[in-house]
Design an enzyme around this catalytic site. Structure first.
Site, PDB file in Angstrom:
ATOM      1  N   THR A 134      41.367  43.410  34.597  1.00  0.00           N
ATOM      2  CA  THR A 134      40.535  43.970  33.529  1.00  0.00           C
ATOM      3  C   THR A 134      40.484  43.067  32.298  1.00  0.00           C
ATOM      4  O   THR A 134      39.425  42.908  31.698  1.00  0.00           O
ATOM      5  CB  THR A 134      41.071  45.352  33.115  1.00  0.00           C
ATOM      6  OG1 THR A 134      42.453  45.219  32.774  1.00  0.00           O
ATOM      7  CG2 THR A 134      40.943  46.335  34.248  1.00  0.00           C
ATOM      8  N   THR A 135      41.623  42.487  31.947  1.00  0.00           N
ATOM      9  CA  THR A 135      41.641  41.595  30.787  1.00  0.00           C
ATOM     10  C   THR A 135      40.829  40.348  31.110  1.00  0.00           C
ATOM     11  O   THR A 135      40.011  39.879  30.302  1.00  0.00           O
ATOM     12  CB  THR A 135      43.085  41.196  30.424  1.00  0.00           C
ATOM     13  OG1 THR A 135      43.882  42.375  30.358  1.00  0.00           O
ATOM     14  CG2 THR A 135      43.149  40.471  29.107  1.00  0.00           C
TER      15      THR A 135
ATOM     16  N   ASP B 250      48.761  51.161  39.351  1.00  0.00           N
ATOM     17  CA  ASP B 250      48.181  49.829  39.529  1.00  0.00           C
ATOM     18  C   ASP B 250      48.639  49.223  40.848  1.00  0.00           C
ATOM     19  O   ASP B 250      47.851  48.653  41.597  1.00  0.00           O
ATOM     20  CB  ASP B 250      48.604  48.903  38.383  1.00  0.00           C
ATOM     21  CG  ASP B 250      47.906  49.280  37.086  1.00  0.00           C
ATOM     22  OD1 ASP B 250      46.920  50.043  37.146  1.00  0.00           O
ATOM     23  OD2 ASP B 250      48.348  48.818  36.024  1.00  0.00           O
TER      24      ASP B 250
ATOM     25  N   ASP C 234      48.157  46.555  28.988  1.00  0.00           N
ATOM     26  CA  ASP C 234      47.014  46.620  29.863  1.00  0.00           C
ATOM     27  C   ASP C 234      45.722  46.557  29.066  1.00  0.00           C
ATOM     28  O   ASP C 234      45.451  47.410  28.233  1.00  0.00           O
ATOM     29  CB  ASP C 234      47.092  47.939  30.628  1.00  0.00           C
ATOM     30  CG  ASP C 234      46.133  47.947  31.786  1.00  0.00           C
ATOM     31  OD1 ASP C 234      45.712  46.855  32.189  1.00  0.00           O
ATOM     32  OD2 ASP C 234      45.806  49.038  32.265  1.00  0.00           O
TER      33      ASP C 234
HETATM   34  P1  ADP Z   1      44.422  41.273  34.087  1.00  0.00           P
HETATM   35  O1  ADP Z   1      44.246  42.516  33.283  1.00  0.00           O
HETATM   36  O2  ADP Z   1      43.223  40.423  34.030  1.00  0.00           O
HETATM   37  O3  ADP Z   1      44.905  41.528  35.473  1.00  0.00           O
HETATM   38  P2  ADP Z   1      47.075  40.284  33.572  1.00  0.00           P
HETATM   39  O4  ADP Z   1      47.756  40.425  32.271  1.00  0.00           O
HETATM   40  O5  ADP Z   1      47.537  41.124  34.685  1.00  0.00           O
HETATM   41  O6  ADP Z   1      45.543  40.451  33.316  1.00  0.00           O
HETATM   42  O7  ADP Z   1      47.197  38.752  33.999  1.00  0.00           O
HETATM   43  C1  ADP Z   1      46.713  38.300  35.229  1.00  0.00           C
HETATM   44  C2  ADP Z   1      46.784  36.801  35.309  1.00  0.00           C
HETATM   45  O8  ADP Z   1      48.118  36.336  35.171  1.00  0.00           O
HETATM   46  C3  ADP Z   1      46.299  36.306  36.659  1.00  0.00           C
HETATM   47  O9  ADP Z   1      45.397  35.264  36.441  1.00  0.00           O
HETATM   48  C4  ADP Z   1      47.568  35.817  37.335  1.00  0.00           C
HETATM   49  O10 ADP Z   1      47.320  34.771  38.252  1.00  0.00           O
HETATM   50  C5  ADP Z   1      48.372  35.360  36.155  1.00  0.00           C
HETATM   51  N1  ADP Z   1      49.810  35.291  36.435  1.00  0.00           N
HETATM   52  C6  ADP Z   1      50.614  36.277  36.870  1.00  0.00           C
HETATM   53  N2  ADP Z   1      51.879  35.827  37.019  1.00  0.00           N
HETATM   54  C7  ADP Z   1      51.899  34.512  36.671  1.00  0.00           C
HETATM   55  C8  ADP Z   1      52.909  33.476  36.613  1.00  0.00           C
HETATM   56  N3  ADP Z   1      54.169  33.735  36.927  1.00  0.00           N
HETATM   57  N4  ADP Z   1      52.520  32.255  36.212  1.00  0.00           N
HETATM   58  C9  ADP Z   1      51.237  32.018  35.881  1.00  0.00           C
HETATM   59  N5  ADP Z   1      50.256  32.927  35.902  1.00  0.00           N
HETATM   60  C10 ADP Z   1      50.573  34.164  36.302  1.00  0.00           C
END
Ligand code: ADP
Ligand code: MG
Length: 533
Positions: A94-95, A385, A61
């Site tokens: 957040t990322t 979350d 996270d």
């Molecule tokens: P954040 O802290 O920004 O929420 P995450 O590590 O949760 O970061 O990543 C979120 C991103 O990953 C989003 O842009 C989401 O659309 C993308 N994402 C999640 N699952 C998939 C997948 N199976 N294929 C492509 N992108 C994905």
């Protein structure tokens, strides 16, 4: 042009200094973004954080990484604040927020190097944000039942084992549904759902139970272990002997004095218990302790009692039963009483646990199982979350395509929108559009795909089939994100865009202030310089 005049006026060190400050700030933002870049998306890697005392935490996270890091640079702090604010408001993204700020700043610096004044970039970014926020509304759809689960599931992607994410996404939706009728704002889900960790079993046996479950047992086992409901009173204090002031002295000159004190204390307890009994109370919740004599009086009066509660548990009990928190038992009246629907005790992992069900308002307990504290902590975070997002979705059900789709689409949209704007702001809007592509680029990179190929293919496929085409990392190719169930909540995307833009703008303004102050010759600009370096 205005910029050129300024270029001339600020030709010397002041001007260089302004740019140097920006360069420094952009550098700080990039280092921060680099630290968490690899955690983005389902293929993101975990980070192991080691505290000064040697304890370690493994997380995926971004905001956890940043909040744990000891960062001092003011710009870096600003980015961390943007990320924390995203976490508080949207519980996700957040990322993404940090990557966006860093990229927006990076592109802004390029423009400044080309001779565009930071204030023009600030304007352009503001216009781009406004247009992007309107465009996301046009692209968004309303989540149906299945999609609600999918969107919560997507926000958990990569955070933990995928079976665990499935389970917790389901539990979170269940909890959010139970809270949907209630008001209490975004924090409701933290206040109404107790997290209880149980040191036994497998994390996959975690469950959500109605009511408040606590690791405690009634004060006297001769009272009934369970009940089908009744009248409850809550004492926000103790049922103890009155304590003597430290400075008070008792002169004991006959054995009767102590006995007298004792008798009066018992009388006092008796009065309290009689009062509770006369109100028909059969379940008593006491925040502090209950004196031994009090316990036997309560047993005689047929009142089952529990003692030693955390404030938050007491408040939850108050909400779910309607009972008011009363300072002491004697001051409780009819109107302070509440009602409960049931109470039971069971032994879990050799610890007595009590479950109390209220008669009004949702109150639930997530029972997180698992043999190691690290597993339970991680699972609890995943649930936090999940329910944060699930709860917000009930009032804001808009969803957007994930997998870099929405950012790619916004980039394309803003590029075609830019020429409608006057002057150099166009350049800033284009820079903003390019910055958004950091999301698909990083997702691809973390998944081991070539970012340039992915961006090009996404752009081509979107121009053919629209904004909902994104990059499915599981399949390694583009597809309709609605069909793939890779969905991002609208409120998360909106908040990330505004939060990131605001943060980038305030960093750009730091530079701007320096310039403006030198320009009008305000003497205190040196302070500003000192604090920003
Ligand atoms: P954040 O802290 O920004 O929420 P995450 O590590 O949760 O970061 O990543 C979120 C991103 O990953 C989003 O842009 C989401 O659309 C993308 N994402 C999640 N699952 C998939 C997948 N199976 N294929 C492509 N992108 C994905
Ligand atoms: Mg996320």
């Amino acid at each position: 042009m205005v910029e050129n005049e300024q270029d001339v006026a600020l030709e010397d060190t002041d001007r260089i200094h302004g740019r140097e400050a920006l360069v420094n700030n952009v550098k700080a933002a990039s280092s921060l973004a680099d630290a968490i870049r690899s955690t983005l998306g389902p293929k993101g890697l975990d980070k192991m954080l080691v505290e000064a005392d040697g304890s370690a935490l493994v997380t995926n996270d971004g905001v956890t990484v940043l909040e744990t890091a000891q960062v001092e640079h003011p710009t870096a702090r600003l980015l961390i604040d943007a990320s924390s604010s995203q976490d508080r408001a949207a519980r996700d993204g957040t990322t993404t927020t940090v990557l966006l700020v860093s990229e927006m700043l990076h592109n802004a610096l390029e423009l400044v190097r080309m001779g565009v004044h930071p204030s023009v970039v600030v304007n352009g970014y503001g216009i781009a944000l406004e247009e992007a926020l309107e465009e996301v509304e046009r692209v968004a759809r309303e989540a149906d039942e299945d999609q609600r689960l999918q969107v919560v599931r997507t926000t958990l992607e990569g955070k933990a084992d995928s079976r665990l994410c499935d389970l917790f996404a389901g539990l979170a939706i269940q909890a959010a549904d139970a809270l949907s009728e209630e008001d209490g704002g975004g924090d409701l889900e933290r206040l109404r759902v107790k997290r209880l960790q149980v040191r036994q079993g497998n994390v996959m046996d975690s469950s959500l139970v109605q009511g408040l479950m606590l690791p405690k047992s009634r004060v006297d086992i001769s009272t009934p272990a369970s009940s089908g409901g009744g009248v409850v009173a809550i004492v926000d204090g103790g049922l103890e002997h009155p304590k003597l002031e430290i400075s008070a002295k008792i002169e004991v000159n006959s054995p009767g004095v102590i006995q007298g004190f004792h008798d009066r204390a018992i009388e006092n307890l008796q009065r309290q218990v009689d009062h509770l009994a006369s109100l028909g109370v059969d379940l008593l919740i006491v925040r502090d302790g209950i004196a031994d004599e009090g316990i036997s009086l309560l047993v005689k009066a047929g009142i089952t009692a529990y003692r030693r509660f955390e404030r938050t548990d007491l408040e939850l009990l108050s909400k779910m039963t309607g009972a008011n928190l009363s300072r002491d038992a004697l001051h409780i009246d009819e109107g302070d009483l509440g009602s409960y629907a049931g109470r039971s005790e069971e032994s879990i992992a050799e610890v007595k646990h009590t479950l109390i069900e209220g008669t009004r308002g949702g109150a639930m307990t997530l029972v997180v199982r698992g043999s190691s504290p690290a597993v339970r902590e991680e699972a609890t975070r995943v649930f936090d979350d999940a329910i944060g997002v699930a709860h917000r979705l009930t009032s804001k059900p808009g969803i957007l395509p994930g997998g870099g789709a929405i950012q790619t689409h916004l980039g394309r949209h803003l590029r075609s929108f830019a020429p409608s704007q006057a002057g150099r702001e166009q350049l800033a809007i284009e820079a903003y559009a390019a910055a958004l592509e950091i999301v698909p680029r990083t997702l691809a990179d973390n998944g081991g795909f070539d970012p340039v190929d992915v961006i090009l293919a996404l752009s081509a496929d979107q121009s053919e089939s629209g904004a909902w085409i994104g990059f499915d990392l599981g399949k390694g190719k583009n597809g309709d994100m609605g069909e793939a169930g890779i969905l991002d909540p609208l409120f998360v995307v909106r908040h990330a865009l505004s939060g990131a833009t605001e943060a980038a703008i305030s960093v750009l303004r730091i530079d701007d202030v320096l310039w403006a102050k030198t320009e009008i010759g305000t003497p205190d600009w040196k302070d500003e310089e000192g604090s920003e370096d």
